[in-house]
Design a protein around this motif. Structure first.
Motif, PDB file in Angstrom:
ATOM      1  N   UNK A  78       0.273  -7.606   7.322  1.00 22.78           N
ATOM      2  CA  UNK A  78       0.976  -6.658   6.627  1.00 22.78           C
ATOM      3  C   UNK A  78       1.730  -5.687   7.506  1.00 22.78           C
ATOM      4  N   UNK A  79       1.210  -5.532   8.724  1.00 22.86           N
ATOM      5  CA  UNK A  79       1.761  -4.604   9.732  1.00 22.86           C
ATOM      6  C   UNK A  79       3.360  -5.224  10.016  1.00 22.86           C
ATOM      7  N   UNK A  80       3.244  -6.346  10.270  1.00 23.15           N
ATOM      8  CA  UNK A  80       4.486  -7.061  10.843  1.00 23.15           C
ATOM      9  C   UNK A  80       5.651  -6.999   9.838  1.00 23.15           C
ATOM     10  N   UNK A  81       5.448  -6.535   8.536  1.00 24.57           N
ATOM     11  CA  UNK A  81       6.575  -6.137   7.523  1.00 24.57           C
ATOM     12  C   UNK A  81       6.721  -4.879   7.226  1.00 24.57           C
ATOM     13  N   UNK A  82       6.035  -4.014   7.861  1.00 21.13           N
ATOM     14  CA  UNK A  82       5.959  -2.434   7.281  1.00 21.13           C
ATOM     15  C   UNK A  82       7.423  -2.069   7.728  1.00 21.13           C
ATOM     16  N   UNK A  83       8.390  -2.491   8.452  1.00 18.57           N
ATOM     17  CA  UNK A  83       9.440  -1.656   8.719  1.00 18.57           C
ATOM     18  C   UNK A  83      10.568  -2.482   7.875  1.00 18.57           C
ATOM     19  N   UNK A  84      10.438  -3.283   6.988  1.00 23.60           N
ATOM     20  CA  UNK A  84      11.472  -4.184   6.344  1.00 23.60           C
ATOM     21  C   UNK A  84      11.170  -3.840   4.674  1.00 23.60           C
ATOM     22  N   UNK A  85      11.955  -3.287   4.089  1.00 21.11           N
ATOM     23  CA  UNK A  85      11.742  -2.853   2.569  1.00 21.11           C
ATOM     24  C   UNK A  85      11.489  -4.231   1.847  1.00 21.11           C
ATOM     25  N   UNK A  86      12.287  -5.270   2.079  1.00 20.05           N
ATOM     26  CA  UNK A  86      12.302  -6.372   1.199  1.00 20.05           C
ATOM     27  C   UNK A  86      10.986  -6.957   1.532  1.00 20.05           C
ATOM     28  N   UNK A  87      10.636  -7.084   2.652  1.00 22.72           N
ATOM     29  CA  UNK A  87       9.096  -7.727   2.997  1.00 22.72           C
ATOM     30  C   UNK A  87       7.975  -6.913   2.624  1.00 22.72           C
ATOM     31  N   UNK A  88       8.249  -5.702   2.431  1.00 26.46           N
ATOM     32  CA  UNK A  88       7.233  -4.717   2.159  1.00 26.46           C
ATOM     33  C   UNK A  88       6.977  -4.961   0.531  1.00 26.46           C
ATOM     34  N   UNK A  89       8.070  -5.149  -0.267  1.00 30.22           N
ATOM     35  CA  UNK A  89       7.802  -5.476  -1.731  1.00 30.22           C
ATOM     36  C   UNK A  89       7.102  -6.881  -1.719  1.00 30.22           C
ATOM     37  N   UNK A  90       7.569  -7.620  -0.832  1.00 29.19           N
ATOM     38  CA  UNK A  90       6.958  -8.945  -0.875  1.00 29.19           C
ATOM     39  C   UNK A  90       5.302  -8.873  -0.679  1.00 29.19           C
ATOM     40  N   UNK A  91       5.027  -8.244   0.337  1.00 33.26           N
ATOM     41  CA  UNK A  91       3.584  -8.004   0.800  1.00 33.26           C
ATOM     42  C   UNK A  91       2.889  -7.514  -0.359  1.00 33.26           C
ATOM     43  N   UNK A  92       3.489  -6.402  -1.069  1.00 34.83           N
ATOM     44  CA  UNK A  92       2.809  -5.767  -2.254  1.00 34.83           C
ATOM     45  C   UNK A  92       2.461  -6.704  -3.436  1.00 34.83           C
ATOM     46  N   UNK A  93       3.525  -7.305  -3.894  1.00 33.38           N
ATOM     47  CA  UNK A  93       3.110  -8.535  -4.865  1.00 33.38           C
ATOM     48  C   UNK A  93       2.275  -9.595  -4.449  1.00 33.38           C
ATOM     49  N   UNK A  94       2.354 -10.036  -3.174  1.00 27.80           N
ATOM     50  CA  UNK A  94       1.241 -11.036  -2.624  1.00 27.80           C
ATOM     51  C   UNK A  94      -0.164 -10.554  -2.536  1.00 27.80           C
ATOM     52  N   UNK A  95      -0.391  -9.145  -2.026  1.00 28.60           N
ATOM     53  CA  UNK A  95      -1.555  -8.725  -2.332  1.00 28.60           C
ATOM     54  C   UNK A  95      -2.175  -8.642  -3.618  1.00 28.60           C
ATOM     55  N   UNK A  96      -1.382  -8.498  -4.553  1.00 24.45           N
ATOM     56  CA  UNK A  96      -1.812  -8.471  -6.046  1.00 24.45           C
ATOM     57  C   UNK A  96      -2.155  -9.769  -6.514  1.00 24.45           C
ATOM     58  N   UNK A  97      -1.409 -10.742  -5.928  1.00 26.71           N
ATOM     59  CA  UNK A  97      -1.566 -12.141  -6.850  1.00 26.71           C
ATOM     60  C   UNK A  97      -2.068 -13.066  -5.572  1.00 26.71           C
ATOM     61  N   UNK A  98      -2.709 -12.620  -4.508  1.00 33.04           N
ATOM     62  CA  UNK A  98      -3.344 -13.585  -3.589  1.00 33.04           C
ATOM     63  C   UNK A  98      -4.319 -14.686  -4.121  1.00 33.04           C
ATOM     64  N   UNK A  99      -5.238 -14.265  -4.973  1.00 32.27           N
ATOM     65  CA  UNK A  99      -6.127 -15.112  -5.647  1.00 32.27           C
ATOM     66  C   UNK A  99      -5.427 -16.165  -6.669  1.00 32.27           C
ATOM     67  N   UNK A 100      -4.283 -16.060  -6.758  1.00 32.10           N
ATOM     68  CA  UNK A 100      -3.739 -16.943  -7.880  1.00 32.10           C
ATOM     69  C   UNK A 100      -2.647 -18.047  -7.078  1.00 32.10           C
TER      70      UNK A 100
END
Length: 358
Positions: free
Chosen positions: A213-235
């Protein structure tokens, strides 16, 4: 071999200490074996007689690079410049610019160059890494890619050698870099002995240390991707599903990931799942099958393969020793009885091992 250690402003104390300790250990071991020391060490600077380390300690006296002939080996320990703004300012200093100009001349004259941490940025800014494969501190990789597109960045390895230049990751990766120098210019056996005397582990990859997650912290698009993935990681997660959630095409999303973090969206998902699984294994008692299900894998064998690839460990090896022992004891009543019997008969005067004393 003639070796110059370049002391740049704000040199990282631990990186400099490791550099000198490894070389001095190698030299002592050579002398004990009736061989000449491997490294003839000179501390060098771009002009000042003394520099301040990152923690404020004075380092010197330093030889001026302009007064030295090209060494066989030039070493650049890291510097204490953790933020982008600090690093930008450091790269623009007169001392760094002058030192890199001299380093380029030495490289052209046949010197070998080895650098770690943010010193890799100094080499890249001087154009010395253009067209080469290199590595750097894992959390600075996205910015490095953006700033130096002519460098082929390899974040999988701890130490990367391309011709006369070797680069390594952050801070303690200087130890790996120095052991590589000992092995190359001394011998593999000498490097192994140095590692044993200094209690340094052999590490070949940075991937197990990177926090995805730290790798994407400076990129808004990838930050949104990370937030979505963290919520749906078990799916179940596919590229198409992630792209749809972000209102992008799969191709555009893949391009964002490749340019920012050097991996595909699915590779990023795998790293997130490995991190979550590692956390669950370290802090809980759930079975590997249960952990696999929690991070989105119906088959635990896939998670096992990823843990070996990304962490170099099995699920059993990731669990803290106390939990491994507890699980083994719970599964084996005879072992519990044996352990209790052994502890009941142990005495403070018993030796730790045959032939040793406490």
């Amino acid at each position: 071999m003639k070796t110059a250690v370049l002391i740049l402003p704000g040199v990282l104390d631990i990186s400099l200490g490791i550099t000198l300790d490894v070389m001095n250990t190698a030299n002592r071991l050579c002398v004990l074996a009736d061989r000449p020391p491997l490294f003839d060490i000179t501390l060098a600077g771009s002009g000042r007689r003394r520099e301040r380390s990152g923690s404020g300690l004075e380092v010197g006296p330093l030889a001026r690079m302009a007064d030295l002939p090209p060494p066989e080996l030039l070493l650049l320990p890291g510097a204490n410049r953790p933020s982008r703004s600090e690093l930008e300012g450091w790269l623009a200093t007169r001392e760094v610019v002058k030192a890199m100009d001299r380093a380029g001349g030495w490289l052209g004259a046949g010197s070998e160059v080895a650098a770690s941490c943010v010193s890799t940025f100094a080499l890249a800014q001087a154009g010395l890494l253009d067209g080469r494969v290199a590595t750097t501190s894992w959390w600075l990789a996205p910015w490095f890619r953006e700033r130096f597109p002519r460098v082929d960045l390899d974040m999988a390895r701890m130490v990367v050698r391309d011709g006369a230049i070797s680069t390594a990751g952050a801070a303690l990766a200087q130890a790996d870099l120095m052991l590589a120098m000992v092995a190359r210019h001394g011998s593999d056996e000498l490097a192994r002995r140095c590692a044993r005397f200094l209690m340094l582990d052999h590490r070949v990859s940075q991937s197990q240390y990177a926090i995805a997650s730290h790798l994407v912290c400076q990129t808004p698009t990838l930050q949104r991707a990370d937030r979505w993935l963290q919520t749906h990681l078990g799916e179940p997660v596919t590229l198409a599903l992630l792209a749809e959630a972000l209102h992008m095409t799969p191709r555009t999303l893949s391009r964002h990931f490749a340019s920012a973090v050097g991996m595909s969206p699915i590779q990023y998902v795998q790293k997130l799942r490995v991190e979550r699984a590692t956390q669950l294994l370290e802090t809980g008692r759930a079975s590997i099958e249960s952990v696999a299900a929690q991070v989105g894998y119906a088959d635990a064998s896939m998670l096992r393969k990823l843990l070996r690839r990304e962490r170099g460990m099995t699920p059993h090896g990731i669990r803290p020793r106390s939990r491994r022992a507890s699980a083994a004891s719970a599964a084996d009543p005879d072992r519990r009885r044996d352990d209790g019997h052994a502890h009941a008969h142990a005495t403070p005067d018993a030796p730790c091992e045959p032939g040793t004393s406490r």
